[in-house]
Enzyme design. Structure first.
Site, PDB file in Angstrom:
ATOM      1  N   ASP A  26      12.541  46.066  88.774  1.00 37.89           N
ATOM      2  CA  ASP A  26      11.353  45.655  88.002  1.00 37.89           C
ATOM      3  C   ASP A  26      10.049  45.781  88.798  1.00 37.89           C
ATOM      4  OD1 ASP A  26      12.630  45.063  85.678  1.00 37.89           O
ATOM      5  OD2 ASP A  26      12.777  42.898  86.032  1.00 37.89           O
ATOM      6  N   LYS A  70       5.709  38.253  83.842  1.00 38.11           N
ATOM      7  CA  LYS A  70       5.919  39.103  82.659  1.00 38.11           C
ATOM      8  C   LYS A  70       6.849  38.403  81.674  1.00 38.11           C
ATOM      9  CE  LYS A  70      10.402  40.517  83.162  1.00 38.11           C
ATOM     10  NZ  LYS A  70      11.486  39.969  82.492  1.00 38.11           N
TER      11      LYS A  70
HETATM   12  P1  ATP Z   1      13.834  38.531  86.690  1.00 35.68           P
HETATM   13  O1  ATP Z   1      12.995  38.222  85.481  1.00 35.68           O
HETATM   14  O2  ATP Z   1      13.371  39.784  87.421  1.00 35.68           O
HETATM   15  O3  ATP Z   1      15.304  38.442  86.463  1.00 35.68           O
HETATM   16  P2  ATP Z   1      13.539  35.874  87.655  1.00 35.68           P
HETATM   17  O4  ATP Z   1      12.174  35.409  87.252  1.00 35.68           O
HETATM   18  O5  ATP Z   1      14.660  35.486  86.768  1.00 35.68           O
HETATM   19  O6  ATP Z   1      13.491  37.434  87.797  1.00 35.68           O
HETATM   20  P3  ATP Z   1      12.959  35.143  90.388  1.00 35.68           P
HETATM   21  O7  ATP Z   1      12.003  34.043  90.143  1.00 35.68           O
HETATM   22  O8  ATP Z   1      12.405  36.447  90.819  1.00 35.68           O
HETATM   23  O9  ATP Z   1      13.887  35.382  89.092  1.00 35.68           O
HETATM   24  O10 ATP Z   1      14.010  34.586  91.454  1.00 35.68           O
HETATM   25  C1  ATP Z   1      15.357  34.905  91.523  1.00 35.68           C
HETATM   26  C2  ATP Z   1      15.896  34.548  92.923  1.00 35.68           C
HETATM   27  O11 ATP Z   1      15.268  35.371  93.900  1.00 35.68           O
HETATM   28  C3  ATP Z   1      15.636  33.104  93.312  1.00 35.68           C
HETATM   29  O12 ATP Z   1      16.852  32.420  93.333  1.00 35.68           O
HETATM   30  C4  ATP Z   1      15.014  33.165  94.727  1.00 35.68           C
HETATM   31  O13 ATP Z   1      15.731  32.462  95.704  1.00 35.68           O
HETATM   32  C5  ATP Z   1      14.963  34.635  95.093  1.00 35.68           C
HETATM   33  N1  ATP Z   1      13.598  35.044  95.524  1.00 35.68           N
HETATM   34  C6  ATP Z   1      13.304  35.896  96.502  1.00 35.68           C
HETATM   35  N2  ATP Z   1      11.996  36.075  96.627  1.00 35.68           N
HETATM   36  C7  ATP Z   1      11.404  35.294  95.705  1.00 35.68           C
HETATM   37  C8  ATP Z   1      10.050  35.037  95.354  1.00 35.68           C
HETATM   38  N3  ATP Z   1       9.030  35.602  96.001  1.00 35.68           N
HETATM   39  N4  ATP Z   1       9.807  34.206  94.322  1.00 35.68           N
HETATM   40  C9  ATP Z   1      10.846  33.644  93.657  1.00 35.68           C
HETATM   41  N5  ATP Z   1      12.143  33.829  93.972  1.00 35.68           N
HETATM   42  C10 ATP Z   1      12.433  34.655  94.985  1.00 35.68           C
END
Ligand code: ATP
Length: 287
Positions: free
Chosen positions: A137, A11
């Site tokens: 989310d 997203k």
């Molecule tokens: P948001 O936009 O909701 O803030 P994000 O895209 O910034 O999310 P994610 O990619 O979801 O962040 O990852 C954040 C942390 O969550 C990472 O440091 C990772 O170690 C942990 N994590 C746990 N499960 C997952 C997963 N399935 N994919 C990616 N990261 C994950």
């Protein structure tokens, strides 16, 4: 059926406002969420060996309870006392910790796929309720498409579809901590808040140019001073013909909105030449 797969879309936030900090430390938000055609793929296979085994193409991701995929599978397997085990492979394409809800969309898709694989009969609403216990989310990631997200992210409403366009995603190779961004956010009379209601009106009128003129993300007030590269990428995209450009979530991903595919692809090539290793990708909206 012993095996199934599902695409989990990333997203972006077309608009992101934070209204206030609640006494419990959570922030009350008002965000326009939009799914895009950039996917992780999950493959779930039933196994006679008890337990959940998660594998992934990215060696640095956890494959235990620290991974949201593992946790979401366990939640449903425990609740429905599913016998036997489950092998899950996560093919990760969405940049990690990028502001594109990668972990949340994986968890939401894992629950959708598991619901199908074991014929649990849960509705989307029922999956969203369970998803909320793992992350704010996740309910949106079950719903997907264009949505307004309020409260701490759990109050979702459908809004007019975003007009068709091309999206250039650019993620510089820098690390941004979501916790750092929210804890350094200053909400006072000088904070520039995006006009989310005006953005929804522009969407209703299918006015892509009007919408792009209104793009805003209050978290840029924290992330950009800490990482000025984000402002340069935005400027770069605008100079390359984007109608609008914004940081997604708490960053560092920047997206640009284009009405011309060739221009978007040319801008992508420029982003790939930037000195700070940029993942750059052109896609469109996921409905
Ligand atoms: P948001 O936009 O909701 O803030 P994000 O895209 O910034 O999310 P994610 O990619 O979801 O962040 O990852 C954040 C942390 O969550 C990472 O440091 C990772 O170690 C942990 N994590 C746990 N499960 C997952 C997963 N399935 N994919 C990616 N990261 C994950």
């Amino acid at each position: 059926m012993d095996s199934t797969w599902i695409n989990a879309p990333a997203k972006i936030n077309i608009g992101l406002d934070v209204l206030r900090r609640r006494e419990d430390g959570y922030h009350e938000v008002k965000m326009i969420m939009q799914s895009i055609r950039l996917f992780d793929r999950l493959t779930l296979t039933k196994s006679s060996e008890p337990g959940i085994r998660l594998t992934t193409n990215l060696h640095f991701l956890p494959v235990n309870e620290d991974n949201l995929v593992y946790r979401s599978a366990k939640l449903l397997m425990d609740e429905f006392q599913i016998e036997g085990g489950l092998d899950i492979h996560l093919d990760k394409r969405i940049p990690v910790a990028a502001g594109m809800a990668g972990g949340s969309t994986d968890a939401a898709s894992c629950m959708l796929a598991l619901n199908r694989l074991y014929r649990l009969g849960l509705s989307k609403r029922q999956l969203m309720k369970r998803g909320l216990t793992l992350g704010a989310d996740i309910p949106y990631c079950v719903l997907k498409g264009t949505a307004l997200s309020e409260g701490i992210g759990e109050k979702l409403s459908t809004i007019p579809r975003m007009p068709d366009c091309y999206i250039l995603i650019a993620k510089p190779g820098i690390h941004v901590s979501t916790r750092f961004v929210y804890s350094n956010l200053v909400l006072d009379d000088h904070t520039p808040h995006p006009d989310i209601d005006a953005m929804i009106d522009a969407m209703r009128q299918r006015d892509l140019h009007g919408l792009c003129a209104l793009l805003g993300n209050v978290l840029e007030t924290v992330t950009i001073p800490a990482h000025p590269e984000i402002a340069s990428i935005k400027q770069y995209m605008m100079e390359s013909g984007a109608l609008g450009s914004l940081m997604s979530g708490s960053g560092p991903t920047v997206f640009g909105i284009f009405d011309d595919l060739d221009r978007a692809k040319a801008a992508r090539e420029q982003c790939r030449q930037l000195p700070y290793r940029c993942f750059a990708f052109v896609t469109d909206l996921y409905r």
